[in-house]
Motif scaffolding. Sequence first.
Motif, short mmCIF file in Angstrom:
data_model
loop_
_atom_site.label_atom_id
_atom_site.label_comp_id
_atom_site.label_asym_id
_atom_site.label_seq_id
_atom_site.Cartn_x
_atom_site.Cartn_y
_atom_site.Cartn_z
N ILE A 165 0.83 -1.20 0.00
CA ILE A 165 0.00 0.00 0.00
C ILE A 165 0.87 1.26 0.00
O ILE A 165 1.94 1.30 0.58
CB ILE A 165 -0.99 0.05 1.19
N GLY A 166 0.37 2.27 -0.70
CA GLY A 166 1.02 3.57 -0.75
C GLY A 166 0.19 4.59 0.01
O GLY A 166 -1.05 4.55 -0.04
N THR A 167 0.86 5.50 0.70
CA THR A 167 0.15 6.47 1.54
C THR A 167 0.34 7.89 1.02
O THR A 167 0.26 8.12 -0.18
CB THR A 167 0.61 6.30 3.00
N GLN A 202 -6.52 6.09 1.16
CA GLN A 202 -6.76 7.41 1.73
C GLN A 202 -6.41 7.43 3.21
O GLN A 202 -6.24 6.39 3.85
CB GLN A 202 -8.22 7.81 1.52
N GLY A 203 -6.30 8.63 3.75
CA GLY A 203 -5.87 8.80 5.13
C GLY A 203 -6.75 8.09 6.14
O GLY A 203 -6.26 7.55 7.14
N ASP A 204 -8.07 8.05 5.90
CA ASP A 204 -8.95 7.40 6.87
C ASP A 204 -8.71 5.90 6.92
O ASP A 204 -8.75 5.29 7.99
CB ASP A 204 -10.42 7.68 6.52
N HIS A 205 -8.44 5.31 5.74
CA HIS A 205 -8.12 3.88 5.70
C HIS A 205 -6.79 3.63 6.39
O HIS A 205 -6.62 2.63 7.12
CB HIS A 205 -8.07 3.41 4.25
N GLU A 206 -5.84 4.52 6.20
CA GLU A 206 -4.55 4.44 6.88
C GLU A 206 -4.75 4.44 8.39
O GLU A 206 -4.17 3.60 9.11
CB GLU A 206 -3.70 5.64 6.44
N SER A 251 -6.91 11.65 9.68
CA SER A 251 -5.57 11.84 9.12
C SER A 251 -5.39 13.31 8.77
O SER A 251 -6.27 13.93 8.16
CB SER A 251 -5.41 10.96 7.88
N PHE A 252 -4.25 13.88 9.15
CA PHE A 252 -3.95 15.28 8.88
C PHE A 252 -2.69 15.39 8.02
O PHE A 252 -1.73 14.64 8.21
CB PHE A 252 -3.72 16.05 10.19
N PRO A 253 -2.65 16.33 7.07
CA PRO A 253 -1.49 16.47 6.17
C PRO A 253 -0.32 17.18 6.83
O PRO A 253 0.19 18.19 6.33
CB PRO A 253 -2.07 17.29 5.01
#
Length: 310
Positions: free
Chosen positions: A80-82, A110-114, A158-160
């Motif tokens: 997986i890529g983030t 996506q961030g939520d899946h991460e 998830s925050f950038p």
Amino acid sequence: MKTSELRAVIDLGTNTFHILIASVDANNLIHEVYRERIFVKLASDGIETIGPAPFDRGITALRHFANVIKKYRVTEVTSIGTAALRTASNGEVFVRQAELETGLKIHLIQGDHEAQLITRGVLAALPPLDGRILIMDIGGGSTEYILASERGVHWRQSFPIGVAVLHRGFHHSDPITEAEIRDMHAFLDRVLAPLKEILQQYPTTHLVGAAGTFDVMAEVLKDAAAVAHPTSHTLDLKGMEELHFRIVASTTAERLDIPGIPPERVDLIVVAMLLIRYTVQLAGIDRITVSDYAMKEGMLLGIEDSGALA
């Protein structure tokens, strides 16, 4: 999953590529066979586009991982890529080239899946919860926060604000200046407003860190007086405060001489420590635990539930 069935999971992070080869038994215990990380720093030329040198470093790392997978004769592989790969303008180009050259099919999540995968991994590493916790996973491109308790997950986002993003945005001097720290704090005040709001609804004083800088801190600051646990570690808070100020006040050359800090992390660890301290003060944290498990282990434990994690 049968105990004898090996699977490989690959986490293509913004800063580091990881591979874990392991099996999971009927009791959901992970039996590790091989683990490796390679610092590729995909965002070293900026997170908007992967530069030529980091692009090549990433492909080279995946060629190596593909050879390791062949050596262990693993047929079930999840990659997986983030943040960097889903953000960069040429992220899809990287994914296609990686598959052509290595045969590895990369799923961009996506961030939520991460955050979901991180939650699964971290909770598997901790003893049964006795109250609410704030999970924090600092990546290169994003940072995930999760609020959980023995009653389940209350919130995650998830925050950038990964360390590559914060370093490029605010750490321009050596050592970092007070003005740069103030600018970074003002930025975090804006971006992390949802975290501040949810902490008012679900307050907690127990922070659980996963991966990256927290792994470094676990090596340097394990609390010798704490009850031993096989997959999590309690930190010495007084020592953490001292380490924080030492790192933030240091130059790059001085950080290279601090025991326990890998050379590959000396550039990004300053903003990582500032982000951790910001979180500690925001939540009023008085207890920090480091989880040995993070997203890779969450991927491994979640394969049966989510197939290929596409």
